[in-house]
Design a protein around this motif. Structure first.
Motif, PDB file in Angstrom:
ATOM      1  N   GLY A   1       0.787  -1.227   0.000  1.00 43.14           N
ATOM      2  CA  GLY A   1       0.000   0.000   0.000  1.00 43.14           C
ATOM      3  C   GLY A   1       0.817   1.274   0.000  1.00 43.14           C
ATOM      4  N   GLN A   2       2.142   1.160  -0.035  1.00 39.85           N
ATOM      5  CA  GLN A   2       3.007   2.337  -0.060  1.00 39.85           C
ATOM      6  C   GLN A   2       3.660   2.504  -1.428  1.00 39.85           C
ATOM      7  OE1 GLN A   2       5.725   1.546   3.260  1.00 39.85           O
ATOM      8  NE2 GLN A   2       4.709   3.179   4.412  1.00 39.85           N
ATOM      9  N   GLU A   3       4.142   3.715  -1.688  1.00 42.05           N
ATOM     10  CA  GLU A   3       4.889   4.044  -2.900  1.00 42.05           C
ATOM     11  C   GLU A   3       6.250   4.588  -2.497  1.00 42.05           C
ATOM     12  OE1 GLU A   3       0.913   5.868  -5.101  1.00 42.05           O
ATOM     13  OE2 GLU A   3       2.669   7.137  -4.824  1.00 42.05           O
ATOM     14  N   SER A   4       7.265   4.263  -3.283  1.00 41.08           N
ATOM     15  CA  SER A   4       8.587   4.854  -3.096  1.00 41.08           C
ATOM     16  C   SER A   4       8.765   5.981  -4.093  1.00 41.08           C
ATOM     17  CB  SER A   4       9.690   3.819  -3.321  1.00 41.08           C
ATOM     18  OG  SER A   4      10.958   4.466  -3.366  1.00 41.08           O
ATOM     19  N   VAL A   5       9.257   7.123  -3.608  1.00 41.60           N
ATOM     20  CA  VAL A   5       9.511   8.241  -4.511  1.00 41.60           C
ATOM     21  C   VAL A   5      10.624   7.895  -5.496  1.00 41.60           C
ATOM     22  CG1 VAL A   5       8.656   9.976  -2.897  1.00 41.60           C
ATOM     23  CG2 VAL A   5      11.102   9.415  -2.917  1.00 41.60           C
ATOM     24  N   TRP A   6      11.363   6.835  -5.231  1.00 40.63           N
ATOM     25  CA  TRP A   6      12.436   6.417  -6.125  1.00 40.63           C
ATOM     26  C   TRP A   6      11.903   5.607  -7.305  1.00 40.63           C
ATOM     27  CZ3 TRP A   6      16.841   8.887  -5.973  1.00 40.63           C
ATOM     28  CH2 TRP A   6      17.076   9.659  -4.840  1.00 40.63           C
ATOM     29  N   ASP A   7      10.602   5.284  -7.265  1.00 37.70           N
ATOM     30  CA  ASP A   7       9.949   4.634  -8.406  1.00 37.70           C
ATOM     31  C   ASP A   7       9.227   5.651  -9.286  1.00 37.70           C
ATOM     32  OD1 ASP A   7      10.791   2.089  -7.620  1.00 37.70           O
ATOM     33  OD2 ASP A   7       9.014   1.793  -6.352  1.00 37.70           O
ATOM     34  N   TYR A   8       9.191   6.913  -8.866  1.00 41.92           N
ATOM     35  CA  TYR A   8       8.566   7.967  -9.661  1.00 41.92           C
ATOM     36  C   TYR A   8       9.483   8.310 -10.839  1.00 41.92           C
ATOM     37  CZ  TYR A   8       5.379   8.898  -5.691  1.00 41.92           C
ATOM     38  OH  TYR A   8       4.444   8.819  -4.697  1.00 41.92           O
ATOM     39  N   PRO A   9       8.903   8.823 -11.923  1.00 42.69           N
ATOM     40  CA  PRO A   9       9.694   9.080 -13.138  1.00 42.69           C
ATOM     41  C   PRO A   9      10.430  10.413 -13.120  1.00 42.69           C
ATOM     42  CG  PRO A   9       7.403   9.633 -13.524  1.00 42.69           C
ATOM     43  CD  PRO A   9       7.471   9.075 -12.126  1.00 42.69           C
ATOM     44  N   ARG A  10      11.359  10.531 -14.027  1.00 47.33           N
ATOM     45  CA  ARG A  10      12.010  11.797 -14.365  1.00 47.33           C
ATOM     46  C   ARG A  10      12.193  11.771 -15.869  1.00 47.33           C
ATOM     47  NH1 ARG A  10      14.460  16.018 -11.765  1.00 47.33           N
ATOM     48  NH2 ARG A  10      16.162  17.003 -12.879  1.00 47.33           N
ATOM     49  N   PRO A  11      11.620  12.667 -16.638  1.00 43.20           N
ATOM     50  CA  PRO A  11      10.836  13.822 -16.196  1.00 43.20           C
ATOM     51  C   PRO A  11       9.565  13.412 -15.444  1.00 43.20           C
ATOM     52  CG  PRO A  11      10.733  13.612 -18.598  1.00 43.20           C
ATOM     53  CD  PRO A  11      11.681  12.572 -18.110  1.00 43.20           C
ATOM     54  N   PRO A  12       9.014  14.372 -14.688  1.00 44.51           N
ATOM     55  CA  PRO A  12       7.851  14.075 -13.848  1.00 44.51           C
ATOM     56  C   PRO A  12       6.608  13.721 -14.654  1.00 44.51           C
ATOM     57  CG  PRO A  12       8.671  16.316 -13.459  1.00 44.51           C
ATOM     58  CD  PRO A  12       9.465  15.739 -14.570  1.00 44.51           C
ATOM     59  N   ARG A  13       5.641  13.146 -13.944  1.00 46.97           N
ATOM     60  CA  ARG A  13       4.352  12.751 -14.525  1.00 46.97           C
ATOM     61  C   ARG A  13       3.230  13.420 -13.736  1.00 46.97           C
ATOM     62  NH1 ARG A  13       4.393   7.197 -13.468  1.00 46.97           N
ATOM     63  NH2 ARG A  13       3.126   7.393 -11.609  1.00 46.97           N
ATOM     64  N   VAL A  14       2.173  13.812 -14.456  1.00 42.34           N
ATOM     65  CA  VAL A  14       0.969  14.363 -13.831  1.00 42.34           C
ATOM     66  C   VAL A  14      -0.070  13.255 -13.784  1.00 42.34           C
ATOM     67  CG1 VAL A  14      -0.893  16.059 -14.034  1.00 42.34           C
ATOM     68  CG2 VAL A  14       1.420  16.675 -14.732  1.00 42.34           C
ATOM     69  N   GLU A  15      -0.715  13.117 -12.636  1.00 43.13           N
ATOM     70  CA  GLU A  15      -1.706  12.056 -12.487  1.00 43.13           C
ATOM     71  C   GLU A  15      -2.943  12.589 -11.764  1.00 43.13           C
ATOM     72  OE1 GLU A  15      -0.207   8.346 -10.643  1.00 43.13           O
ATOM     73  OE2 GLU A  15      -0.907   9.165  -8.764  1.00 43.13           O
TER      74      GLU A  15
ATOM     75  N   GLY B   1       6.435  19.266  -1.676  1.00 43.31           N
ATOM     76  CA  GLY B   1       5.890  17.916  -1.585  1.00 43.31           C
ATOM     77  C   GLY B   1       5.052  17.677  -0.342  1.00 43.31           C
ATOM     78  N   TRP B   2       4.043  16.811  -0.523  1.00 45.43           N
ATOM     79  CA  TRP B   2       3.145  16.416   0.558  1.00 45.43           C
ATOM     80  C   TRP B   2       3.481  14.976   0.931  1.00 45.43           C
ATOM     81  CZ3 TRP B   2      -2.546  18.320   0.278  1.00 45.43           C
ATOM     82  CH2 TRP B   2      -2.582  19.673  -0.096  1.00 45.43           C
ATOM     83  N   ILE B   3       3.819  14.733   2.185  1.00 46.25           N
ATOM     84  CA  ILE B   3       4.213  13.399   2.630  1.00 46.25           C
ATOM     85  C   ILE B   3       3.115  12.791   3.490  1.00 46.25           C
ATOM     86  CG2 ILE B   3       5.927  12.050   3.885  1.00 46.25           C
ATOM     87  CD1 ILE B   3       7.908  14.408   3.355  1.00 46.25           C
ATOM     88  N   THR B   4       2.656  11.609   3.091  1.00 40.82           N
ATOM     89  CA  THR B   4       1.704  10.825   3.872  1.00 40.82           C
ATOM     90  C   THR B   4       2.375   9.509   4.249  1.00 40.82           C
ATOM     91  OG1 THR B   4       0.754   9.660   1.977  1.00 40.82           O
ATOM     92  CG2 THR B   4      -0.248  11.795   2.555  1.00 40.82           C
ATOM     93  N   THR B   5       1.690   8.708   5.035  1.00 38.94           N
ATOM     94  CA  THR B   5       2.240   7.407   5.429  1.00 38.94           C
ATOM     95  C   THR B   5       2.320   6.445   4.252  1.00 38.94           C
ATOM     96  OG1 THR B   5       0.035   6.679   6.112  1.00 38.94           O
ATOM     97  CG2 THR B   5       1.484   7.587   7.832  1.00 38.94           C
ATOM     98  N   LYS B   6       1.708   6.796   3.129  1.00 40.68           N
ATOM     99  CA  LYS B   6       1.754   5.938   1.938  1.00 40.68           C
ATOM    100  C   LYS B   6       2.964   6.207   1.052  1.00 40.68           C
ATOM    101  CE  LYS B   6      -3.205   5.249   1.777  1.00 40.68           C
ATOM    102  NZ  LYS B   6      -4.439   5.391   1.025  1.00 40.68           N
ATOM    103  N   ILE B   7       3.786   7.196   1.428  1.00 39.42           N
ATOM    104  CA  ILE B   7       4.934   7.603   0.618  1.00 39.42           C
ATOM    105  C   ILE B   7       6.213   7.372   1.418  1.00 39.42           C
ATOM    106  CG2 ILE B   7       5.981   9.520  -0.665  1.00 39.42           C
ATOM    107  CD1 ILE B   7       3.166   8.744  -1.680  1.00 39.42           C
ATOM    108  N   VAL B   8       7.201   6.698   0.805  1.00 41.61           N
ATOM    109  CA  VAL B   8       8.488   6.494   1.478  1.00 41.61           C
ATOM    110  C   VAL B   8       9.611   7.087   0.645  1.00 41.61           C
ATOM    111  CG1 VAL B   8       7.710   4.457   2.758  1.00 41.61           C
ATOM    112  CG2 VAL B   8       8.825   4.152   0.541  1.00 41.61           C
ATOM    113  N   GLY B   9      10.713   7.442   1.296  1.00 38.85           N
ATOM    114  CA  GLY B   9      11.852   8.114   0.668  1.00 38.85           C
ATOM    115  C   GLY B   9      13.101   7.266   0.661  1.00 38.85           C
TER     116      GLY B   9
END
Length: 175
Positions: free
Chosen positions: A22-36, A156-164
């Motif tokens: 149920g969590q996401e890693s910011v290291w799996d996010y793309p570069r360039p960024p994506r809008v969702e 950035g907005w950090i919730t418990t669903k986001i890890v760094g």
């Protein structure tokens, strides 16, 4: 910055935290960024007042950064967002314009920003505003109060669903 591998200025990528179910890693996010587009309920309070309450947000995801939520401009009551002089430039999104955020006798200088004429791929941002969560009374995503990304530039907005780990704090400029 500590040199690594004998190269001055070389910064080693930090070790990502492994996300749990149920969590996401910011290291799996793309570069360039994506809008969702997102349908979570976003509530922002300032000066003891609700200044935005919407389920029509988008978030921008970029490697090493917590998501930045952009809310519809029309989700804010008149007078809350006051345009101010000055711009900044994002290599991906284009030229940002800023707002002071005002409510309940509280003024947050340059507390929000928008991209009125964003670069290709970021058109969804043209009618939306992002807010720095730190100076607000609170920002919530589906009832969870967010914490904010370190540093005084990123929003950035950090919730418990986001890890760094997250870019923004001391020593992270080269990530």
């Amino acid at each position: 910055m500590t040199p690594a591998h004998g190269f001055p200025g070389f910064v080693r990528r930090p070790k990502p935290i492994k996300p749990k179910a149920g969590q996401e890693s910011v290291w799996d996010y793309p570069r360039p960024p994506r809008v969702e587009p997102r349908s979570e309920r976003i509530i922002v309070r300032l000066g003891g007042q609700v200044i935005a309450d919407t389920t029509d947000a988008v978030r921008v995801l970029e490697t090493s950064h917590p998501p930045v939520y952009y809310l519809p401009l029309d989700a804010f009551p008149a007078g809350v967002l006051v345009p101010v002089e000055g711009t900044s430039f994002c290599e991906f999104k284009g030229e940002a314009h800023y707002f002071d955020v005002v409510a309940g006798g509280v003024l947050v200088p340059r507390g929000g920003w928008t991209y009125p004429e964003p670069a290709r791929g970021f058109e969804a941002l043209s009618t939306r505003v992002a807010l720095y969560p730190g100076p607000m009374d609170s920002c919530e995503v589906d009832g969870e109060r967010v914490t904010f990304q370190e540093g005084n530039f990123y929003g950035g907005w950090i919730t418990t669903k986001i890890v760094g780990p997250f870019k923004g704090g001391p020593g992270t400029a080269g990530w």
